[in-house]
Design a protein around this motif. Sequence first.
Motif, PDB file in Angstrom:
ATOM      1  N   ALA A  91      -3.965   7.082  -4.483  1.00  0.00           N
ATOM      2  CA  ALA A  91      -2.768   6.368  -4.916  1.00  0.00           C
ATOM      3  C   ALA A  91      -1.616   7.353  -5.095  1.00  0.00           C
ATOM      4  CB  ALA A  91      -3.029   5.635  -6.221  1.00  0.00           C
ATOM      5  N   SER A  92      -0.446   6.912  -4.732  1.00  0.00           N
ATOM      6  CA  SER A  92       0.733   7.763  -4.915  1.00  0.00           C
ATOM      7  C   SER A  92       0.892   8.090  -6.389  1.00  0.00           C
ATOM      8  CB  SER A  92       1.969   7.040  -4.397  1.00  0.00           C
ATOM      9  OG  SER A  92       3.111   7.852  -4.555  1.00  0.00           O
ATOM     10  N   LYS A 113       0.861  -1.188   0.000  1.00  0.00           N
ATOM     11  CA  LYS A 113       0.000   0.000   0.000  1.00  0.00           C
ATOM     12  C   LYS A 113       0.893   1.232   0.000  1.00  0.00           C
ATOM     13  CE  LYS A 113      -3.796   2.191   2.480  1.00  0.00           C
ATOM     14  NZ  LYS A 113      -4.686   2.113   3.668  1.00  0.00           N
ATOM     15  N   ASP A 114       0.833   1.948  -1.062  1.00  0.00           N
ATOM     16  CA  ASP A 114       1.672   3.138  -1.203  1.00  0.00           C
ATOM     17  C   ASP A 114       0.778   4.258  -1.702  1.00  0.00           C
ATOM     18  OD1 ASP A 114       3.701   4.919  -1.459  1.00  0.00           O
ATOM     19  OD2 ASP A 114       4.438   4.138  -3.371  1.00  0.00           O
ATOM     20  N   GLY A 115       0.594   5.281  -0.884  1.00  0.00           N
ATOM     21  CA  GLY A 115      -0.336   6.318  -1.304  1.00  0.00           C
ATOM     22  C   GLY A 115      -0.116   7.625  -0.566  1.00  0.00           C
TER      23      GLY A 115
END
Length: 272
Positions: free
Chosen positions: A35-36, A7-9
């Motif tokens: 979202a990133s 999870k990258d955001g």
Amino acid sequence: RAASFDKDGIQINYHAESGKTWPAGAAVPDSIFLASGANTTQGASSINGNYVNVPGYIFSGWHLSDGTKYNGVTCETLNRDLYGYYIRQTGDLTVSKTITGIDQSFIDSIPDANKNFPFTLSGTTASGESYSKDFKVVAGKDVTISDIPEGTYTLTESYGNKWWTCTSTNPQTVTITKDGTATASFTNKIATGNLTIKKKLANIESDAISNEKDKKFKFTLYGTADYRVAVNETKELIGSGSVTFSGIPVGTYTLKESYYDGELWTPSVITQ
């Protein structure tokens, strides 16, 4: 096959700006997780529109800590803290006061303290908050109350003595709108009365005195009205009969009789 993603955001965090208005019922919205690398310019309208519409207020819009409006970026990679507040919408009310029932010179001579009428503006604002304000209006001098929240209110005039009769609708309904000036007017009629004096010549018939000057009598009504204004009026009468002082402001006065020839008459009473 199997795959997993970390999870990258980024987060858009909303804050009520410290020291600024935030009315009841306008809760700070939850943060938005994106979202990133998201293109936040595409969703800037929904991001900036994420607030509760409160009647009677205008929202400032979401902005960054330096005060600039947040419009998003094409590739957002940082968390964003957005700040906002509500601006209460207000208007003004001008109240005018008139006195009738007697000549204007008497009204003008009444001290301001004796023609200073109390008013109360009360009710519920457009956003559902209670509002009440007391103020006074001197007759002939309009008063403007500023920064009243939008809403519909009741305007009531009160007076605690027998001097006046309000001839206007009381209370009145007034509606305050953004940047507008509502108006209301009240009229009070001054309280006056009449005095009739009956005069009788004793021990002689009026017709037996041929010289009218010898049977001419003067009556003077004088003193200070309850309105703290001097009153001094004179009526004359020849022989027996009556005279009437009309439209005298309420008050307690002295009535004096005088006559032209003191050798002819002995009054039963000089003053009352």
